[in-house]
Write a protein that holds these residues in place. Structure first.
Motif, mmCIF file in Angstrom:
data_model
loop_
_atom_site.group_PDB
_atom_site.id
_atom_site.type_symbol
_atom_site.label_atom_id
_atom_site.label_comp_id
_atom_site.label_asym_id
_atom_site.label_seq_id
_atom_site.Cartn_x
_atom_site.Cartn_y
_atom_site.Cartn_z
ATOM 1 N N PRO A 82 0.795 -1.237 0.000
ATOM 2 C CA PRO A 82 0.000 0.000 0.000
ATOM 3 C C PRO A 82 0.819 1.276 0.000
ATOM 4 O O PRO A 82 0.393 2.277 -0.578
ATOM 5 N N ASP A 83 2.000 1.274 0.652
ATOM 6 C CA ASP A 83 2.811 2.497 0.663
ATOM 7 C C ASP A 83 3.248 2.872 -0.751
ATOM 8 O O ASP A 83 3.198 4.045 -1.144
ATOM 9 N N ALA A 84 3.672 1.873 -1.511
ATOM 10 C CA ALA A 84 4.051 2.134 -2.909
ATOM 11 C C ALA A 84 2.842 2.582 -3.705
ATOM 12 O O ALA A 84 2.937 3.491 -4.545
ATOM 13 N N SER B 111 -9.899 8.189 -9.948
ATOM 14 C CA SER B 111 -9.284 7.114 -9.171
ATOM 15 C C SER B 111 -9.349 7.475 -7.696
ATOM 16 O O SER B 111 -8.838 8.506 -7.273
ATOM 17 N N ASN B 112 -10.001 6.626 -6.912
ATOM 18 C CA ASN B 112 -10.249 6.915 -5.504
ATOM 19 C C ASN B 112 -9.181 6.255 -4.633
ATOM 20 O O ASN B 112 -9.084 5.027 -4.601
ATOM 21 N N PRO B 113 -8.379 7.056 -3.903
ATOM 22 C CA PRO B 113 -7.344 6.450 -3.051
ATOM 23 C C PRO B 113 -7.916 5.624 -1.912
ATOM 24 O O PRO B 113 -7.185 4.854 -1.278
ATOM 25 N N ALA B 114 -9.218 5.761 -1.656
ATOM 26 C CA ALA B 114 -9.832 4.994 -0.562
ATOM 27 C C ALA B 114 -9.748 3.497 -0.819
ATOM 28 O O ALA B 114 -9.723 2.697 0.125
ATOM 29 N N ASP C 240 -14.755 7.207 4.450
ATOM 30 C CA ASP C 240 -14.947 8.614 4.063
ATOM 31 C C ASP C 240 -14.753 8.820 2.570
ATOM 32 O O ASP C 240 -15.538 9.520 1.923
ATOM 33 N N GLY C 241 -13.693 8.217 2.018
ATOM 34 C CA GLY C 241 -13.438 8.377 0.591
ATOM 35 C C GLY C 241 -14.551 7.821 -0.267
ATOM 36 O O GLY C 241 -14.956 8.436 -1.257
ATOM 37 N N SER D 24 -5.706 -2.380 2.171
ATOM 38 C CA SER D 24 -4.673 -2.516 3.193
ATOM 39 C C SER D 24 -5.311 -2.910 4.523
ATOM 40 O O SER D 24 -4.636 -2.941 5.552
ATOM 41 N N GLY D 25 -6.624 -3.196 4.475
ATOM 42 C CA GLY D 25 -7.344 -3.634 5.665
ATOM 43 C C GLY D 25 -7.785 -2.511 6.569
ATOM 44 O O GLY D 25 -8.296 -2.750 7.663
ATOM 45 N N ARG D 26 -7.661 -1.264 6.100
ATOM 46 C CA ARG D 26 -8.059 -0.100 6.903
ATOM 47 C C ARG D 26 -9.460 0.327 6.467
ATOM 48 O O ARG D 26 -9.658 1.358 5.848
ATOM 49 N N PHE D 27 -10.447 -0.511 6.824
ATOM 50 C CA PHE D 27 -11.802 -0.325 6.317
ATOM 51 C C PHE D 27 -12.431 0.972 6.810
ATOM 52 O O PHE D 27 -13.089 1.683 6.045
ATOM 53 N N ASP D 28 -12.235 1.297 8.094
ATOM 54 C CA ASP D 28 -12.801 2.550 8.616
ATOM 55 C C ASP D 28 -12.217 3.756 7.888
ATOM 56 O O ASP D 28 -12.929 4.726 7.594
ATOM 57 N N ALA D 29 -10.913 3.707 7.602
ATOM 58 C CA ALA D 29 -10.264 4.826 6.908
ATOM 59 C C ALA D 29 -10.788 4.972 5.484
ATOM 60 O O ALA D 29 -10.740 6.065 4.906
#
Length: 564
Positions: free
Chosen positions: A378-380, A397-400, A414-415, A406-411
């Motif tokens: 995900p960082d790349a 293209s949605n960065p969400a 919003d996107g 990356s398993g960050r579903f809550d994050a």
């Protein structure tokens, strides 16, 4: 201390020291460590869950190349970091040196059609695209992509607002008048920050001179911006991509059809391009565009679920390489086709080469976002997405989705919510928002979205998926199983994103064998995001199953070996 040292995972190596060096350099540049917190455990938690902080957010004067090198040095997974301090040092110095003076940026607004025949609007749009393509080949110039530029067609925004929104210094605007064989093009270059006209020019001639006029216009822009061209850049600008004007006309008309993303439009584009090839003969630009047209049947929705289309697109890329082994378009086309076929390692190699040859190639950057996300880096993916957004701010293209995978579903919520609010009628937008709600544990909210999709878009892939998921989530396993139609299976198998979702779907129904079959298929097709699969909530019931462990071990090997 690197994350692997803090967690006691394996023996530290040079890449562990790279992480520590990155932390020191970050603090030297910014004035504070990359992660802070009231306790050591709080800092560790941030290191493991939060995105790598961008130094430029706090210190705008830090060069982008240095910021990008820091992000790589601070990657959570050591496979994503530099292999040695020498490589880290070279990136800080060489990349910065390469980008010295590379701050100039421009958007080419869609040329206004002043032709007496409204049908000639395609020619004005085509001229805009070709000029963008010529300028995009210049490394010292950041050029806003065609996708974003064409969204400004007919806009009444002033150049200052456009410059601020797109973060560009210069705006080129103009008009085209085509009457029979006569051609007149006017253009003016504007300093967006000062709203000052730098120059204006009128070019008159005939259609036979269209490529000469394009070259003169491109060179005038380069001269005004005081950019020095390399010999290769000089050669590209002087190049005539298509010699025959009838073939060129077919090409421009095809380029207008492809972005409509309908089967009929793709049919028309392919017919026009095949006619152009028959007239022009073997041609790098025509073969590359034809390949992208075939991919249009599969993106953004699987309009035709036929893997032979990917083979056809790959064959077009092969023809491009026979004409030009260093074609950025050929590498981008080949990379995207290989990605959709599940060959992500080879796909990434082609896409990185396309990006190296042409840093303004939005197709290559989008492909690199996809491959890095799919491989579990995900960082790349975030770094590539930031580069994509710099040249294509309105790409859609949605960065969400990077956060989702990356398993960050809550994050990610919003996107996807913002996208849903902007375009609630889009089946894909609604489907993505419903999924992220469900995966974040907000089942009832997700079910409301799925019920809307099933009601409003029946007998479509998204509608069928929504019905099956709704029944499975409500505990109606038998009803969900009956709703899995042969058509749904046929649509999901070749689709790069939908295929893996069949695995948690069958797991929800309690059909472990089928869930593992689909998971194995997804991993074989390149979905080797080990970190995500290990944390995926609906597959947790399969933990401890020997076959599940074996599939994940294979995914982990490919993910760790992958070079984003």
């Amino acid at each position: 201390m690197s994350p692997e040292q803090a967690l006691g995972e394996g023996e530290p190596d040079a890449r562990s020291d790279i992480y520590s060096l990155g932390c020191v350099l970050y603090e030297m540049l910014v004035g504070e460590p990359p992660y802070t917190g009231p306790t050591g455990m709080a800092v560790l938690a941030k290191r493991l869950s939060d995105p790598v902080p961008r130094a430029r957010r706090l210190r705008a004067a830090i060069p982008e190349a240095v910021d990008a090198a820091l992000v790589r040095a601070l990657a959570k997974e050591r496979v994503d970091r530099f292999k040695s301090a020498a490589e880290f040092s070279e990136a800080l110095v060489a990349e910065a040196a390469e980008r010295v003076g590379a701050v100039k940026s421009i958007v080419v607004l869609p040329f206004e059609n002043l032709s007496p025949d409204p049908d000639n609007a395609f020619f004005a749009d085509g001229l805009t695209e070709e000029l963008i393509a010529e300028l995009s080949g210049i490394r010292a110039l950041r050029v806003i992509s065609r996708t974003t530029a064409m969204k400004l067609k007919g806009s009444d925004k002033d150049v200052g607002a456009i410059g601020r929104e797109l973060n560009v210094q210069y705006v080129l605007e103009g008009s085209v008048r085509k009457a029979g064989n006569a051609l007149r093009i006017t253009a003016q270059l504007i300093d967006a920050e000062r709203d000052a006209h730098l120059w204006a020019k009128r070019y008159s001639g005939t259609m036979d001179e269209v490529f000469d006029i394009q070259e003169r216009l491109a060179r005038k822009i380069v001269d005004q911006l005081r950019i020095s061209l390399s010999p290769e850049e000089n050669r590209r600008i002087a190049q005539r991509p298509i010699n025959d004007l009838v073939a060129y006309d077919c090409y421009l008309r095809a380029k207008q059809e492809i972005p409509r993303w309908t089967a009929d439009a793709i049919d028309r584009a392919i017919a026009l391009l095949e006619k152009a090839v028959a007239i022009e003969g073997p041609n790098e630009l025509l073969f590359a565009t034809l390949g992208f047209a075939y991919l249009g049947y599969l993106m953004p929705l699987p309009l035709r679920e036929d893997e032979s289309l990917l083979g056809t697109a790959g064959a077009c890329a092969k023809k491009v390489f026979e004409l030009n082994p260093d074609s950025p378009a050929g590498h981008a086309l080949g990379g995207l086709a290989l990605f959709l076929l599940g060959q992500i390692e080879e796909a990434a190699r082609h896409l990185k080469e396309a990006h190296r040859l042409d840093p303004n190639n939005a197709d290559a950057l989008l492909g690199l976002v996809c491959t890095a996300t799919w491989a579990g880096h995900p960082d790349a993916a975030r770094t590539y997405h930031e580069q994509l957004t710099a040249i294509n701010p309105w790409s859609g293209s949605n960065p969400a989705w990077i956060e989702f995978y990356s398993g960050r579903f809550d994050a990610a919520i919003d996107g996807y919510r913002k996208e849903y609010v902007v375009d609630p009628s889009s089946p894909y937008t609604r489907w993505a928002y419903g999924c992220v709600l469900v995966w974040a544990g907000r089942i009832d909210e997700g079910l409301e979205i799925f019920d809307e999709i099933a009601r409003d878009t029946p007998q479509t892939m998204f509608g069928d998926f929504a019905i099956v998921f709704s029944k499975a989530l409500r505990g109606d396993a038998d009803g969900a199983l009956r709703a899995v139609t042969p058509e749904l299976i046929a649509a999901a198998k070749p689709h790069w994103q939908m295929g893996w979702m069949m695995s948690p779907l069958y797991a929800l129904m309690g059909r472990d064998t089928e869930a593992l079959d689909w998971l194995e298929l997804a991993v074989n097709r390149g979905f080797v995001n080990y970190g995500f699969l290990e944390r995926e909530p609906f597959l947790k019931k399969l933990h401890g199953n020997p076959r599940f462990s074996e599939i994940l071990a294979g995914a982990k090997r490919r993910s760790e070996a992958f070079e984003p």
